[in-house]
Enzyme design. Structure first.
Site, PDB file in Angstrom:
ATOM      1  N   HIS A 153       6.055   3.284   8.014  1.00 29.12           N
ATOM      2  CA  HIS A 153       5.575   3.817   6.726  1.00 29.12           C
ATOM      3  C   HIS A 153       4.231   3.212   6.337  1.00 29.12           C
ATOM      4  O   HIS A 153       3.595   3.693   5.388  1.00 29.12           O
ATOM      5  CB  HIS A 153       6.620   3.645   5.612  1.00 29.12           C
ATOM      6  CG  HIS A 153       6.719   2.274   5.016  1.00 29.12           C
ATOM      7  ND1 HIS A 153       7.216   2.060   3.755  1.00 29.12           N
ATOM      8  CD2 HIS A 153       6.415   1.055   5.505  1.00 29.12           C
ATOM      9  CE1 HIS A 153       7.195   0.754   3.479  1.00 29.12           C
ATOM     10  NE2 HIS A 153       6.718   0.132   4.528  1.00 29.12           N
ATOM     11  N   ASP A 212       2.538   8.383  -3.348  1.00 29.39           N
ATOM     12  CA  ASP A 212       3.531   7.325  -3.203  1.00 29.39           C
ATOM     13  C   ASP A 212       3.765   6.748  -4.594  1.00 29.39           C
ATOM     14  O   ASP A 212       2.803   6.327  -5.265  1.00 29.39           O
ATOM     15  CB  ASP A 212       2.996   6.251  -2.244  1.00 29.39           C
ATOM     16  CG  ASP A 212       4.021   5.187  -1.895  1.00 29.39           C
ATOM     17  OD1 ASP A 212       4.826   4.820  -2.778  1.00 29.39           O
ATOM     18  OD2 ASP A 212       3.993   4.698  -0.756  1.00 29.39           O
ATOM     19  N   HIS A 267      -1.134   1.198  -1.177  1.00 26.20           N
ATOM     20  CA  HIS A 267      -1.438   0.711   0.168  1.00 26.20           C
ATOM     21  C   HIS A 267      -2.274   1.720   0.945  1.00 26.20           C
ATOM     22  O   HIS A 267      -2.284   2.909   0.619  1.00 26.20           O
ATOM     23  CB  HIS A 267      -0.136   0.441   0.930  1.00 26.20           C
ATOM     24  CG  HIS A 267       0.835  -0.421   0.191  1.00 26.20           C
ATOM     25  ND1 HIS A 267       1.786   0.097  -0.666  1.00 26.20           N
ATOM     26  CD2 HIS A 267       0.989  -1.769   0.162  1.00 26.20           C
ATOM     27  CE1 HIS A 267       2.486  -0.894  -1.188  1.00 26.20           C
ATOM     28  NE2 HIS A 267       2.019  -2.045  -0.707  1.00 26.20           N
ATOM     29  N   ASP A 301      -1.806   5.857  -3.651  1.00 24.53           N
ATOM     30  CA  ASP A 301      -0.918   4.848  -3.071  1.00 24.53           C
ATOM     31  C   ASP A 301      -1.458   3.463  -3.405  1.00 24.53           C
ATOM     32  O   ASP A 301      -2.670   3.288  -3.561  1.00 24.53           O
ATOM     33  CB  ASP A 301      -0.898   5.043  -1.542  1.00 24.53           C
ATOM     34  CG  ASP A 301       0.295   4.425  -0.848  1.00 24.53           C
ATOM     35  OD1 ASP A 301       0.726   3.333  -1.244  1.00 24.53           O
ATOM     36  OD2 ASP A 301       0.788   5.034   0.126  1.00 24.53           O
ATOM     37  N   HIS A 320       7.076   6.938   3.417  1.00 20.06           N
ATOM     38  CA  HIS A 320       5.796   7.625   3.554  1.00 20.06           C
ATOM     39  C   HIS A 320       5.490   8.057   4.980  1.00 20.06           C
ATOM     40  O   HIS A 320       4.537   8.808   5.206  1.00 20.06           O
ATOM     41  CB  HIS A 320       4.662   6.757   2.998  1.00 20.06           C
ATOM     42  CG  HIS A 320       3.597   7.558   2.313  1.00 20.06           C
ATOM     43  ND1 HIS A 320       2.700   7.011   1.428  1.00 20.06           N
ATOM     44  CD2 HIS A 320       3.278   8.875   2.375  1.00 20.06           C
ATOM     45  CE1 HIS A 320       1.879   7.947   0.981  1.00 20.06           C
ATOM     46  NE2 HIS A 320       2.204   9.086   1.543  1.00 20.06           N
ATOM     47  N   ASP A 334      -1.909   2.434   4.297  1.00 18.88           N
ATOM     48  CA  ASP A 334      -1.112   3.133   5.322  1.00 18.88           C
ATOM     49  C   ASP A 334      -1.944   3.493   6.538  1.00 18.88           C
ATOM     50  O   ASP A 334      -1.756   4.532   7.167  1.00 18.88           O
ATOM     51  CB  ASP A 334      -0.442   4.385   4.740  1.00 18.88           C
ATOM     52  CG  ASP A 334       0.608   4.039   3.696  1.00 18.88           C
ATOM     53  OD1 ASP A 334       0.977   2.851   3.589  1.00 18.88           O
ATOM     54  OD2 ASP A 334       1.059   4.949   2.980  1.00 18.88           O
ATOM     55  N   GLU A 369       8.809   7.641  -1.430  1.00 24.01           N
ATOM     56  CA  GLU A 369       9.165   6.237  -1.664  1.00 24.01           C
ATOM     57  C   GLU A 369       9.937   5.993  -2.957  1.00 24.01           C
ATOM     58  O   GLU A 369       9.946   4.875  -3.476  1.00 24.01           O
ATOM     59  CB  GLU A 369       7.929   5.331  -1.602  1.00 24.01           C
ATOM     60  CG  GLU A 369       7.209   5.350  -0.257  1.00 24.01           C
ATOM     61  CD  GLU A 369       7.863   4.507   0.840  1.00 24.01           C
ATOM     62  OE1 GLU A 369       8.896   3.866   0.561  1.00 24.01           O
ATOM     63  OE2 GLU A 369       7.333   4.511   1.972  1.00 24.01           O
ATOM     64  N   ASP A 403       4.684   4.023  -5.513  1.00 24.02           N
ATOM     65  CA  ASP A 403       4.240   2.650  -5.743  1.00 24.02           C
ATOM     66  C   ASP A 403       2.770   2.582  -6.163  1.00 24.02           C
ATOM     67  O   ASP A 403       2.264   1.499  -6.463  1.00 24.02           O
ATOM     68  CB  ASP A 403       4.529   1.739  -4.557  1.00 24.02           C
ATOM     69  CG  ASP A 403       3.656   1.984  -3.324  1.00 24.02           C
ATOM     70  OD1 ASP A 403       2.576   2.583  -3.437  1.00 24.02           O
ATOM     71  OD2 ASP A 403       4.065   1.558  -2.215  1.00 24.02           O
TER      72      ASP A 403
END
Length: 300
Positions: free
Chosen positions: A141, A227, A126, A124, A100, A128, A272, A229
């Site tokens: 990332h 992303d 997360h 995402d 990312h 980030d 990712e 994830d």
């Protein structure tokens, strides 16, 4: 999105994290039939190849607070040039990661083309939003959105990167379920809108995305960074930092369908995808399907 030509740009960068394999993500997504899928829904597609990136085995880590940051910024500068060029030619960039950290380049290129910051929906698990001073890992990332909004500018300054690239008041995080303490503190003061998975459980993905699209609308550009994830690991197993309890397959598709229906989003990226951790290229295939939905594919 209007049906302008689509420019596929690969960024096989894996310097922003520690698990090898994400550099093969762009190839895996292409192999899963991306160009054929987009052409099949009537889009004019041009694949512009990959940004050249460095191999970690040939490099020194550099500062442990932001490993490989110089090499990452160099690759992002090249990505920014390609993204800016695609926009100026009237195409919609579709960027394939890589980890990312490539979003620094995508957003910088969009800001350079627009001549001003824009807005982004960041889908995402997360945030980030770490900086080299706050990151528990030193992995870049986990920092690209921080760089894009202008945090820790002394670390991310580069002559060929237009930063900050986005206005924090036009940033929306969607699908969040894993934040570090410093990210939580910054989010409380930043003006960034967050839809956690708990929020989505309560109000539904449709309301979350419609509110997100309203929030990011405005001058400059509107971008979506996905992303994989963000999806539940049962749906997208081939990612480096899976977190249980993510978006379902249908929630992710509805989000992308709403993005397409809005007509306001001018660029999209998927990051990712790690084929080494995947099962029968399932995550890459999901990336293709979601990109197609975001670019206008419908069931009927």
């Amino acid at each position: 999105m209007q049906r302008a030509p689509v420019a596929i740009i690969g960024a096989p960068l894996d310097l922003g994290q520690e698990r090898r394999g994400v550099d093969m993500g762009p190839s895996a997504i292409r192999y899963a039939g991306l160009e054929e899928r987009l052409a099949g829904i009537g889009l004019d597609v041009a694949d512009r190849g990959n940004v050249v990136t460095s191999e970690p085995e040939a490099l020194a880590h550099g500062d442990e607070r932001a490993r490989y940051v110089s090499e990452i910024l160099a690759a992002c500068a090249e990505l920014a040039r390609l993204v800016e060029g695609a926009v100026r030619e009237g195409a919609r960039p579709l960027v394939l990661g890589g980890d990312h950290s490539i979003a620094i380049g995508t957003l910088a290129g969009l800001a350079a083309a627009a001549g001003q910051p824009g807005g982004v929906i960041w889908i995402d698990a997360h945030g980030d939003l770490n900086t080299p001073e706050t990151s528990p890992s030193g992995n870049v990332h986990g920092m690209p959105l921080a760089a894009a909004v202008g945090r820790a500018s002394e670390w991310f300054a580069h002559d060929d990167l237009t930063l900050p690239a986005v206005d924090p008041s036009r940033v929306v995080l969607v699908g969040i379920r894993s934040l570090d303490s410093h990210e939580r503190a910054f989010l409380h003061e930043s003006g960034i809108r967050v839809f956690t998975m708990s929020d989505i459980d309560r109000i539904g993905i449709e309301r979350a995305l419609r509110e997100a699209l309203d929030r990011v609308a405005g001058p400059g550009f509107v971008h979506v960074s996905l992303d994989l994830d963000a999806l539940d690991p049962e749906v997208a197993p081939g990612v480096g930092t899976p977190v249980k309890g993510g978006l379902t397959y249908r929630e992710a598709h509805l989000a992308c369908e709403l993005i397409a229906e809005s007509g306001t989003v001018g660029s999209f990226e998927v990051v990712e995808v790690n084929p080494i951790l995947d099962r029968e290229n399932a995550t890459a295939l999901t990336a293709v399907e979601l990109a197609a939905s975001a670019l206008g594919q419908t069931i009927l």
